[in-house]
Scaffold this motif. Structure first.
Motif, PDB file in Angstrom:
ATOM      1  N   UNK A 129     119.818 -35.110 -83.178  1.00  0.00           N
ATOM      2  CA  UNK A 129     121.150 -34.417 -82.441  1.00  0.00           C
ATOM      3  C   UNK A 129     121.018 -32.807 -82.939  1.00  0.00           C
ATOM      4  N   UNK A 130     120.932 -32.571 -84.267  1.00  0.00           N
ATOM      5  CA  UNK A 130     120.912 -31.215 -84.884  1.00  0.00           C
ATOM      6  C   UNK A 130     119.720 -30.360 -84.248  1.00  0.00           C
TER       7      UNK A 130
ATOM      8  N   UNK B  53     129.493 -26.130 -81.441  1.00  0.00           N
ATOM      9  CA  UNK B  53     128.052 -26.864 -81.749  1.00  0.00           C
ATOM     10  C   UNK B  53     127.818 -26.954 -83.206  1.00  0.00           C
ATOM     11  N   UNK B  54     128.056 -25.685 -83.966  1.00  0.00           N
ATOM     12  CA  UNK B  54     127.854 -25.738 -85.241  1.00  0.00           C
ATOM     13  C   UNK B  54     128.784 -26.593 -86.107  1.00  0.00           C
ATOM     14  N   UNK B  55     130.019 -26.760 -85.654  1.00  0.00           N
ATOM     15  CA  UNK B  55     130.869 -27.769 -86.034  1.00  0.00           C
ATOM     16  C   UNK B  55     130.506 -29.327 -86.263  1.00  0.00           C
ATOM     17  N   UNK B  56     129.871 -29.599 -85.130  1.00  0.00           N
ATOM     18  CA  UNK B  56     129.446 -31.137 -84.837  1.00  0.00           C
ATOM     19  C   UNK B  56     128.272 -31.158 -85.772  1.00  0.00           C
ATOM     20  N   UNK B  57     127.341 -30.111 -85.816  1.00  0.00           N
ATOM     21  CA  UNK B  57     126.238 -30.057 -86.665  1.00  0.00           C
ATOM     22  C   UNK B  57     126.662 -30.381 -88.484  1.00  0.00           C
ATOM     23  N   UNK B  58     127.731 -29.524 -88.696  1.00  0.00           N
ATOM     24  CA  UNK B  58     128.013 -29.822 -90.130  1.00  0.00           C
ATOM     25  C   UNK B  58     128.907 -31.180 -90.326  1.00  0.00           C
ATOM     26  N   UNK B  59     129.513 -31.661 -89.229  1.00  0.00           N
ATOM     27  CA  UNK B  59     130.199 -33.033 -89.366  1.00  0.00           C
ATOM     28  C   UNK B  59     129.026 -34.188 -89.465  1.00  0.00           C
TER      29      UNK B  59
END
Lengths: 237, 237
Positions: free
Chosen positions: B104-105, B188-194
């Protein structure tokens, strides 16, 4: 259900543990509905109730996992019987995670009750929650009935929830673009929506266990995903 | 590792499946590092490689689950041996999900390569990815060494990654508040971090299997969580 007079010791043990799985499913479904209602009605008491209730769900999962381990150790099941026990373990794990998402939704509902509401969004989330709860119920029913056709159908309808998520995602983007003061609330609502979508994935995973029971194979990871928002496509996971 | 001359049939089978788990761990770790590097360097080829590589990880998980089912059916292990097989199944499932997050990342890295970069954020994400990969490695090492003390330590250090996530979350909020055109990239970056934070949770779950092996109990769900951002607290899940 078979005639109790001809049940083996394994069948009796299995029925007991399956009853616990169904009870767990009921608790998780109610937790999700209550959490979504707490969000919609800004009902802090209900949100607290969901948070507190997750402990009982976790305890039930632990109990089911122990019972399954005991079944494996005592009855040494093989072939189809072994698959049933393994599938019960996986379903309990999936329900436990769905319960965690309900708890998380309740926590965020508490945070959001102190923020300005974003019109329409919590009603959309409640609709989404009702849809995934229905899918969870259907998946557990298909499991008990060992109905592969229904399970395949649940798998195929994975997109519905994805589409509801995508449409909510667009609403949230609009709120954020309109007013930066909406960003914090929108981020919470976005996580809630994503987590409900994940509960839908767990319902699908339960349906896949029905297929595993029938065929011995878990269907592959690649389900069609609805990626409707150009440039900000949702991307599962 | 024990002397091969005194290994039982069960031990031999188990060693084979544990070797597959370690190989799977290696693939997942590399996928996470590659995906984070693809994001940081805007390297579309590397991102595509990670996406394509997830199939091999999924196949290896299926193989491990089948091998474990076969072990249960053929060897009917009990007590400690049974716990080892069950823990291998859970670890393989945790690694499979960590692999999904890497995929996903990589997908989001491809989307982000067409957006204006948000200064500093992808470097923060790369640091976060390196930290969770290290934790994953440590958890698998603790598992192989059956080292409960190290496993407890990994569990206790769960907060580190949460804190990195919180700090990145604040960076992203700032970018969004400053310029609404940053919102899509920030989401998007927030989802990656999560998702990277969730990989950290899976590392913790693997460490918990070491404790399960030693004690027969999986430690409870309630780990201390760092909730540092007032009003927009992160809330696990």
């Amino acid at each position: 259900m078979k005639d109790p007079h001809i049940l083996s010791a394994f069948d009796r043990d299995l029925e007991a543990v399956q009853a616990h799985v169904l009870r767990m499913g009921g608790l998780v479904e109610q937790a999700l509905l209550d959490a979504a209602e707490a969000l919609e009605k800004r009902d802090e008491g209900l949100a607290q109730k969901v948070r507190a209730g997750d402990e009982a769900i976790d305890a039930l999962e632990q109990q089911i996992q122990s019972e399954c381990a005991r079944l494996l150790a005592l009855r040494a099941p093989t072939a189809g019987d072994l698959r049933v026990v393994l599938s019960v373990m996986r379903i309990a794990a999936a329900l436990e995670r769905a319960g965690d998402y309900a708890k998380n939704l309740a926590k965020r509902a508490l945070v959001l009750s102190n923020m300005a509401p974003l019109e329409g969004t919590s009603a959309s989330i409640q609709r989404m929650a009702r849809t995934v709860v229905l899918r969870l119920k259907e998946a557990l029913d298909a499991y008990i009935a060992q109905d592969v056709a229904v399970a395949q159908d649940i798998r195929a309808r994975d997109r519905e929830v994805d589409q509801m998520y995508n449409s909510l995602f667009r609403e949230l983007l609009t709120h954020m673009m309109e007013d930066p003061r909406n960003i914090s609330a929108a981020m919470h609502l976005h996580f809630i929506a994503k987590n409900i979508e994940r509960v839908g994935d767990h319902a699908t995973a339960i349906a896949e266990q029905v297929i595993y029971l029938a065929t011995g194979e878990v269907p592959g990871d690649e389900r069609p995903k609805a990626d409707l928002v150009p440039g900000v496509s949702t991307l599962e996971g």
